[in-house]
Design a protein around this motif. Sequence first.
Motif, PDB file in Angstrom:
ATOM      1  N   HIS A  11     -25.414  36.565 -10.813  1.00  0.00           N
ATOM      2  CA  HIS A  11     -24.176  35.803 -10.600  1.00  0.00           C
ATOM      3  C   HIS A  11     -22.993  36.745 -10.384  1.00  0.00           C
ATOM      4  CE1 HIS A  11     -21.388  32.438 -10.895  1.00  0.00           C
ATOM      5  NE2 HIS A  11     -20.657  33.164 -11.732  1.00  0.00           N
ATOM      6  N   GLN A  12     -22.938  37.829 -11.156  1.00  0.00           N
ATOM      7  CA  GLN A  12     -21.870  38.814 -10.946  1.00  0.00           C
ATOM      8  C   GLN A  12     -21.954  39.422  -9.546  1.00  0.00           C
ATOM      9  OE1 GLN A  12     -22.873  41.152 -14.527  1.00  0.00           O
ATOM     10  NE2 GLN A  12     -20.761  40.870 -15.207  1.00  0.00           N
ATOM     11  N   ALA A  13     -23.176  39.700  -9.093  1.00  0.00           N
ATOM     12  CA  ALA A  13     -23.353  40.240  -7.741  1.00  0.00           C
ATOM     13  C   ALA A  13     -22.843  39.253  -6.706  1.00  0.00           C
ATOM     14  CB  ALA A  13     -24.823  40.563  -7.491  1.00  0.00           C
ATOM     15  N   LEU A  14     -23.113  37.970  -6.925  1.00  0.00           N
ATOM     16  CA  LEU A  14     -22.627  36.940  -6.009  1.00  0.00           C
ATOM     17  C   LEU A  14     -21.111  36.902  -5.988  1.00  0.00           C
ATOM     18  CD1 LEU A  14     -23.100  34.507  -4.147  1.00  0.00           C
ATOM     19  CD2 LEU A  14     -23.280  33.069  -6.197  1.00  0.00           C
ATOM     20  N   GLN A  15     -20.472  37.052  -7.144  1.00  0.00           N
ATOM     21  CA  GLN A  15     -19.008  37.058  -7.199  1.00  0.00           C
ATOM     22  C   GLN A  15     -18.430  38.245  -6.430  1.00  0.00           C
ATOM     23  OE1 GLN A  15     -17.267  34.432  -8.660  1.00  0.00           O
ATOM     24  NE2 GLN A  15     -19.382  33.703  -8.616  1.00  0.00           N
ATOM     25  N   LYS A  58     -24.573  32.752   1.700  1.00  0.00           N
ATOM     26  CA  LYS A  58     -25.241  32.352   2.931  1.00  0.00           C
ATOM     27  C   LYS A  58     -26.664  32.913   2.985  1.00  0.00           C
ATOM     28  CE  LYS A  58     -23.014  32.484   6.781  1.00  0.00           C
ATOM     29  NZ  LYS A  58     -22.236  32.982   7.940  1.00  0.00           N
ATOM     30  N   ASN A  59     -27.617  32.043   3.313  1.00  0.00           N
ATOM     31  CA  ASN A  59     -29.014  32.479   3.340  1.00  0.00           C
ATOM     32  C   ASN A  59     -29.328  33.399   4.516  1.00  0.00           C
ATOM     33  OD1 ASN A  59     -29.873  31.117   1.001  1.00  0.00           O
ATOM     34  ND2 ASN A  59     -30.147  29.206   2.126  1.00  0.00           N
ATOM     35  N   PHE A  74     -26.585  40.245   2.988  1.00  0.00           N
ATOM     36  CA  PHE A  74     -26.122  40.401   1.608  1.00  0.00           C
ATOM     37  C   PHE A  74     -26.484  39.203   0.731  1.00  0.00           C
ATOM     38  CE2 PHE A  74     -23.042  42.774   4.279  1.00  0.00           C
ATOM     39  CZ  PHE A  74     -23.278  44.048   3.782  1.00  0.00           C
ATOM     40  N   SER A  75     -27.289  38.282   1.263  1.00  0.00           N
ATOM     41  CA  SER A  75     -27.630  37.067   0.535  1.00  0.00           C
ATOM     42  C   SER A  75     -28.333  37.372  -0.787  1.00  0.00           C
ATOM     43  CB  SER A  75     -28.547  36.184   1.383  1.00  0.00           C
ATOM     44  OG  SER A  75     -28.990  35.065   0.638  1.00  0.00           O
ATOM     45  N   VAL A  76     -27.916  36.669  -1.846  1.00  0.00           N
ATOM     46  CA  VAL A  76     -28.589  36.786  -3.145  1.00  0.00           C
ATOM     47  C   VAL A  76     -29.048  35.414  -3.636  1.00  0.00           C
ATOM     48  CG1 VAL A  76     -27.431  38.908  -3.847  1.00  0.00           C
ATOM     49  CG2 VAL A  76     -26.368  36.690  -4.382  1.00  0.00           C
ATOM     50  N   GLY A  77     -29.119  34.454  -2.708  1.00  0.00           N
ATOM     51  CA  GLY A  77     -29.550  33.110  -3.083  1.00  0.00           C
ATOM     52  C   GLY A  77     -30.960  33.087  -3.653  1.00  0.00           C
ATOM     53  N   ARG A  78     -31.873  33.809  -2.996  1.00  0.00           N
ATOM     54  CA  ARG A  78     -33.255  33.863  -3.484  1.00  0.00           C
ATOM     55  C   ARG A  78     -33.319  34.521  -4.856  1.00  0.00           C
ATOM     56  NH1 ARG A  78     -36.505  38.102  -2.745  1.00  0.00           N
ATOM     57  NH2 ARG A  78     -35.363  38.829  -0.901  1.00  0.00           N
TER      58      ARG A  78
END
Length: 386
Positions: free
Chosen positions: A334-338, A346-347, A351-355
């Motif tokens: 979550h921190q990486a997403l922030q 974005k999938n 840089f996507s981290v959704g998976r």
Amino acid sequence: MQGQEFDELLAAVRKIATDVAARHANDVDAQARFPHESVAALRELKVLSAAVPASFGGYGCSMVQQAQLCAAMAHGCSASGMVLAMHLIEVACIARHGMESPYFVDVLKRIVADQTLIASVTSEVGTSGDTRSSICAVQRDGDRFTLEKAATTVSYGQHADALLVTARRAPDAAASDQVLVYLEKGDYTLTPTSAWDTLGMRGTCSPGGQLTAQGPIERIVPGSFADSSAQTMVPYSHILWSALWWGIAADAVSRAAAFIRAAARRNPGVTPPAAGTLALATAELQAMHHHWLQSAAAFDAIADDRDALMAMGWALKMNNQKIQASEAAPRIVHQALQVIGVMGYKNDSPFSVGRHYRDSLSAALMISNERLAEKSASMLLVLKDA
């Protein structure tokens, strides 16, 4: 396994993670398909026998070494890391508890020769996720047995070469009086009873299944599952899982770091606004890494001391390890997403981290943290100086 020899093996596994696992990870996730490419590459390198003693031709890796292998694979593909971890857990149970049986000595040799992939069948319909309780039972008839089990999940069962199954020792045995049963192809039929359309860890392909098996009683691992669970399955699970969850988080942080570096290149001399959040994520990632490495080293130090592994203090340590790692991983992602922002959301972004986010959320559910916390609370009532 000696230092330089293991370093070379780890480097080769990291190359598989980068060149094979990572290349197929998005498709494995999108199609909810088994990571065939990764497993094939691991087989070629004979990594499926990492937990087999060197005396039988395996790598004889320590817990620290096996954890590093799982972390490396998860850095490229979460499902690939989980399949490797689950397999190593099963092999360790055989290697550490089946040595007095000529049959299981032969099984270990065949794991080396054939790179047999072993799946786990510890869950069961009606036990509410308690792996230390079984409804199904081994039915003995002379030197043979039959077994039927309704499993809620069977880890990559349709893709495995063999199964390791928990069951009550006999129809009149208590629910907690369990044994491990090793089933080879030809011993069983496994009929899926549910789909595997999940939020994350989609490539592990672990739907529920109805298992029907029969075979010679030599397929039953000597001793009780109570011992093999406490001395091997639980520590292996909690440490190897922690390592692979760290691998998932580490890849997410790597993407965040690449994003920040790209932003810094666009504005030389200016520190990007989210760099501070990246620093915090890196610090937590480091702490998580230290925690599972320390637990792995602690296990290696007492691996042959079965009494120490049965102690309440050790059980509490393992519960804490699992809870800490399973909660830290999604928090770090979550921190990486922030840090990355919408490009991480974005999938179709590099840089996507959704998976990573979805996969890491499974951690707290694999042996429920609430169940572990309840067990820890009961131990803390009597354990001094925990």
